[in-house]
Design a protein around this motif. Sequence first.
Motif, PDB file in Angstrom:
ATOM      1  N   ASN A 170       0.826  -1.203   0.000  1.00 49.60           N
ATOM      2  CA  ASN A 170       0.000   0.000   0.000  1.00 49.60           C
ATOM      3  C   ASN A 170       0.862   1.256   0.000  1.00 49.60           C
ATOM      4  OD1 ASN A 170      -2.462   1.402   0.035  1.00 49.60           O
ATOM      5  ND2 ASN A 170      -2.416   1.580   2.255  1.00 49.60           N
ATOM      6  N   VAL A 171       1.872   1.272   0.864  1.00 49.80           N
ATOM      7  CA  VAL A 171       2.788   2.411   0.914  1.00 49.80           C
ATOM      8  C   VAL A 171       3.531   2.553  -0.410  1.00 49.80           C
ATOM      9  CG1 VAL A 171       4.890   3.286   1.998  1.00 49.80           C
ATOM     10  CG2 VAL A 171       3.059   2.361   3.422  1.00 49.80           C
ATOM     11  N   TYR A 172       3.966   1.429  -0.943  1.00 49.77           N
ATOM     12  CA  TYR A 172       4.759   1.466  -2.175  1.00 49.77           C
ATOM     13  C   TYR A 172       3.964   2.029  -3.346  1.00 49.77           C
ATOM     14  CZ  TYR A 172       7.760  -0.005  -5.996  1.00 49.77           C
ATOM     15  OH  TYR A 172       8.545  -0.005  -7.113  1.00 49.77           O
ATOM     16  N   VAL A 173       2.766   1.512  -3.571  1.00 44.51           N
ATOM     17  CA  VAL A 173       2.010   1.943  -4.755  1.00 44.51           C
ATOM     18  C   VAL A 173       1.531   3.386  -4.630  1.00 44.51           C
ATOM     19  CG1 VAL A 173       1.294  -0.397  -5.355  1.00 44.51           C
ATOM     20  CG2 VAL A 173      -0.188   0.998  -3.890  1.00 44.51           C
ATOM     21  N   GLN A 174       1.412   3.890  -3.408  1.00 45.41           N
ATOM     22  CA  GLN A 174       0.953   5.265  -3.238  1.00 45.41           C
ATOM     23  C   GLN A 174       2.083   6.290  -3.260  1.00 45.41           C
ATOM     24  OE1 GLN A 174      -2.465   6.224  -0.744  1.00 45.41           O
ATOM     25  NE2 GLN A 174      -2.406   4.153   0.078  1.00 45.41           N
ATOM     26  N   GLN A 175       3.305   5.834  -2.962  1.00 36.97           N
ATOM     27  CA  GLN A 175       4.398   6.796  -2.820  1.00 36.97           C
ATOM     28  C   GLN A 175       5.404   6.786  -3.965  1.00 36.97           C
ATOM     29  OE1 GLN A 175       6.267   6.406   1.035  1.00 36.97           O
ATOM     30  NE2 GLN A 175       4.426   7.053   2.145  1.00 36.97           N
ATOM     31  N   GLN A 176       5.506   5.689  -4.692  1.00 35.42           N
ATOM     32  CA  GLN A 176       6.523   5.603  -5.739  1.00 35.42           C
ATOM     33  C   GLN A 176       6.048   6.221  -7.047  1.00 35.42           C
ATOM     34  OE1 GLN A 176       9.711   4.484  -5.228  1.00 35.42           O
ATOM     35  NE2 GLN A 176       9.022   4.476  -3.105  1.00 35.42           N
ATOM     36  N   ASN A 177       6.950   6.894  -7.713  1.00 41.53           N
ATOM     37  CA  ASN A 177       6.616   7.496  -9.008  1.00 41.53           C
ATOM     38  C   ASN A 177       6.486   6.432 -10.091  1.00 41.53           C
ATOM     39  OD1 ASN A 177       6.603  10.154  -8.032  1.00 41.53           O
ATOM     40  ND2 ASN A 177       8.816  10.346  -8.297  1.00 41.53           N
ATOM     41  N   THR A 178       7.333   5.419 -10.015  1.00 41.04           N
ATOM     42  CA  THR A 178       7.290   4.333 -10.988  1.00 41.04           C
ATOM     43  C   THR A 178       7.286   2.993 -10.253  1.00 41.04           C
ATOM     44  OG1 THR A 178       9.706   4.278 -11.167  1.00 41.04           O
ATOM     45  CG2 THR A 178       8.511   5.666 -12.744  1.00 41.04           C
ATOM     46  N   ILE A 179       6.780   1.977 -10.916  1.00 46.30           N
ATOM     47  CA  ILE A 179       6.731   0.632 -10.349  1.00 46.30           C
ATOM     48  C   ILE A 179       7.938  -0.153 -10.850  1.00 46.30           C
ATOM     49  CG2 ILE A 179       5.449  -1.538 -10.269  1.00 46.30           C
ATOM     50  CD1 ILE A 179       4.198   0.719  -8.644  1.00 46.30           C
ATOM     51  N   ASN A 180       8.678  -0.726  -9.904  1.00 48.45           N
ATOM     52  CA  ASN A 180       9.876  -1.485 -10.225  1.00 48.45           C
ATOM     53  C   ASN A 180       9.701  -2.920  -9.732  1.00 48.45           C
ATOM     54  OD1 ASN A 180      12.715  -2.569  -9.280  1.00 48.45           O
ATOM     55  ND2 ASN A 180      13.138  -1.025 -10.843  1.00 48.45           N
ATOM     56  N   ALA A 181       9.946  -3.881 -10.615  1.00 47.75           N
ATOM     57  CA  ALA A 181       9.731  -5.286 -10.267  1.00 47.75           C
ATOM     58  C   ALA A 181      10.598  -5.724  -9.093  1.00 47.75           C
ATOM     59  CB  ALA A 181       9.999  -6.178 -11.477  1.00 47.75           C
ATOM     60  N   ASP A 182      11.836  -5.267  -9.040  1.00 49.87           N
ATOM     61  CA  ASP A 182      12.721  -5.670  -7.944  1.00 49.87           C
ATOM     62  C   ASP A 182      12.174  -5.212  -6.595  1.00 49.87           C
ATOM     63  OD1 ASP A 182      14.548  -7.012  -9.515  1.00 49.87           O
ATOM     64  OD2 ASP A 182      15.839  -5.269  -9.793  1.00 49.87           O
ATOM     65  N   ASP A 183      11.550  -4.040  -6.573  1.00 52.44           N
ATOM     66  CA  ASP A 183      10.956  -3.562  -5.325  1.00 52.44           C
ATOM     67  C   ASP A 183       9.820  -4.478  -4.876  1.00 52.44           C
ATOM     68  OD1 ASP A 183      12.667  -1.371  -5.325  1.00 52.44           O
ATOM     69  OD2 ASP A 183      11.230  -0.083  -6.359  1.00 52.44           O
ATOM     70  N   LEU A 184       9.022  -4.930  -5.815  1.00 49.22           N
ATOM     71  CA  LEU A 184       7.916  -5.832  -5.479  1.00 49.22           C
ATOM     72  C   LEU A 184       8.446  -7.192  -5.034  1.00 49.22           C
ATOM     73  CD1 LEU A 184       5.513  -4.943  -8.430  1.00 49.22           C
ATOM     74  CD2 LEU A 184       5.316  -4.212  -6.037  1.00 49.22           C
ATOM     75  N   PHE A 185       9.471  -7.680  -5.707  1.00 53.47           N
ATOM     76  CA  PHE A 185      10.081  -8.939  -5.275  1.00 53.47           C
ATOM     77  C   PHE A 185      10.649  -8.804  -3.855  1.00 53.47           C
ATOM     78  CE2 PHE A 185      10.621 -10.342  -9.868  1.00 53.47           C
ATOM     79  CZ  PHE A 185       9.833 -11.485  -9.727  1.00 53.47           C
ATOM     80  N   ASN A 186      11.162  -7.632  -3.524  1.00 51.44           N
ATOM     81  CA  ASN A 186      11.708  -7.427  -2.174  1.00 51.44           C
ATOM     82  C   ASN A 186      10.624  -7.513  -1.103  1.00 51.44           C
ATOM     83  OD1 ASN A 186      14.353  -7.107  -3.036  1.00 51.44           O
ATOM     84  ND2 ASN A 186      14.223  -4.877  -3.165  1.00 51.44           N
ATOM     85  N   ILE A 187       9.425  -7.047  -1.417  1.00 50.56           N
ATOM     86  CA  ILE A 187       8.320  -7.190  -0.464  1.00 50.56           C
ATOM     87  C   ILE A 187       8.038  -8.665  -0.211  1.00 50.56           C
ATOM     88  CG2 ILE A 187       5.830  -6.830  -0.151  1.00 50.56           C
ATOM     89  CD1 ILE A 187       6.153  -4.164  -1.635  1.00 50.56           C
ATOM     90  N   LEU A 188       8.117  -9.467  -1.264  1.00 51.64           N
ATOM     91  CA  LEU A 188       7.881 -10.909  -1.125  1.00 51.64           C
ATOM     92  C   LEU A 188       9.034 -11.626  -0.445  1.00 51.64           C
ATOM     93  CD1 LEU A 188       6.381 -11.631  -4.661  1.00 51.64           C
ATOM     94  CD2 LEU A 188       5.140 -11.512  -2.491  1.00 51.64           C
ATOM     95  N   ARG A 189      10.152 -10.943  -0.248  1.00 49.33           N
ATOM     96  CA  ARG A 189      11.339 -11.565   0.323  1.00 49.33           C
ATOM     97  C   ARG A 189      11.458 -11.318   1.833  1.00 49.33           C
ATOM     98  NH1 ARG A 189      15.601 -15.122  -1.703  1.00 49.33           N
ATOM     99  NH2 ARG A 189      16.450 -15.624   0.314  1.00 49.33           N
ATOM    100  N   HIS A 190      10.536 -10.614   2.435  1.00 47.20           N
ATOM    101  CA  HIS A 190      10.606 -10.343   3.873  1.00 47.20           C
ATOM    102  C   HIS A 190      10.610 -11.654   4.658  1.00 47.20           C
ATOM    103  CE1 HIS A 190       8.898  -5.967   3.578  1.00 47.20           C
ATOM    104  NE2 HIS A 190      10.086  -6.099   3.036  1.00 47.20           N
ATOM    105  N   GLU A 191      11.605 -11.813   5.513  1.00 42.77           N
ATOM    106  CA  GLU A 191      11.784 -13.064   6.249  1.00 42.77           C
ATOM    107  C   GLU A 191      11.584 -12.917   7.759  1.00 42.77           C
ATOM    108  OE1 GLU A 191      15.061 -15.653   4.884  1.00 42.77           O
ATOM    109  OE2 GLU A 191      15.572 -14.052   3.480  1.00 42.77           O
ATOM    110  N   ASN A 192      11.206 -11.737   8.224  1.00 42.44           N
ATOM    111  CA  ASN A 192      11.035 -11.559   9.665  1.00 42.44           C
ATOM    112  C   ASN A 192       9.819 -12.326  10.167  1.00 42.44           C
ATOM    113  OD1 ASN A 192       9.878  -9.343   7.989  1.00 42.44           O
ATOM    114  ND2 ASN A 192       8.845  -8.827   9.910  1.00 42.44           N
ATOM    115  N   LYS A 193       9.990 -12.971  11.302  1.00 40.70           N
ATOM    116  CA  LYS A 193       8.944 -13.790  11.911  1.00 40.70           C
ATOM    117  C   LYS A 193       8.037 -12.940  12.795  1.00 40.70           C
ATOM    118  CE  LYS A 193      10.842 -17.655  10.346  1.00 40.70           C
ATOM    119  NZ  LYS A 193      11.993 -17.089   9.617  1.00 40.70           N
ATOM    120  N   ALA A 194       6.808 -13.379  12.969  1.00 42.59           N
ATOM    121  CA  ALA A 194       5.862 -12.679  13.833  1.00 42.59           C
ATOM    122  C   ALA A 194       6.241 -12.861  15.296  1.00 42.59           C
ATOM    123  CB  ALA A 194       4.452 -13.210  13.599  1.00 42.59           C
TER     124      ALA A 194
END
Length: 260
Positions: A169-193
């Motif tokens: 939500n933050v990314y799509v509202q704040q970024q001027n352009t969409i970058n695939a690597d940025d989206l892949f990085n969201i999917l790469r989050h490894e922190n546990k709850a």
Amino acid sequence: MCILFIANKMRDDYPLIIAANRDEFYARPTAPSTFWKSHPHLLAGQDLEADGTWMGVTRNGKIAALTNVRDPHNINKNAVSRGELVANWLKQNPAQKDYAEQSAYLATLEETRHQYNGYNLLFGDVTALRVYNNVNNSTHSIDTGVYGLSNADIATPWPKVTQGVTALNVYVQQQNTINADDLFNILRHENKAEDALLPDTGVGYEWEKALSSIFIQTEKYGTRTSTLLLVDKNNTLTWKERRFSDKGKTVETRAFSFSI
């Protein structure tokens, strides 16, 4: 498929963005994304054990993706493979794409829901998507907004779902352009709850903890692929897939693009 995030009609340049991870046992044989020889209009990976798929698209913009509902106490070992639900939607008449067809498929899902173990099915096309949950026999339309879907119903705020929805939500509202690597990085989050926020689905603390991150890596089970599906304002669909080893290393990236 174990988690996916959807940004629908949040941007003029990319009215649809889907970012998804498929989590599976490393030993389960899988084919990477390609157009299927038996159905040349269908683009998806393939589960070679049951011949279905977890996520796919067609050349005219049909979409489907699956997440399992985690409920180890209610597993039917003789149930039909859930992966066929994605494939069946995408295999239908490639020339047809309308709301009536979605309604007919939804009726089929409702009629056959007891034949499958628990699932959420995202299905429809680039203009209209909905999620069906066979456990509670509910349907949720994907309207304007950012959504997350994991191994409970779409209304359940598991920590990793909330984390991914917030990040996208933050990314799509704040970024001027969409970058695939940025989206892949969201999917790469490894922190546990945090322990206090872990769901209790009946798999025990160690598994709840291991499965509480967006990107999963254990000895025998983890995130096998990350997939991006983007549709731009010109109705060009871009599909990107990253495949991972059992150590979490990227072993292949595939990309496809076509006009709907």
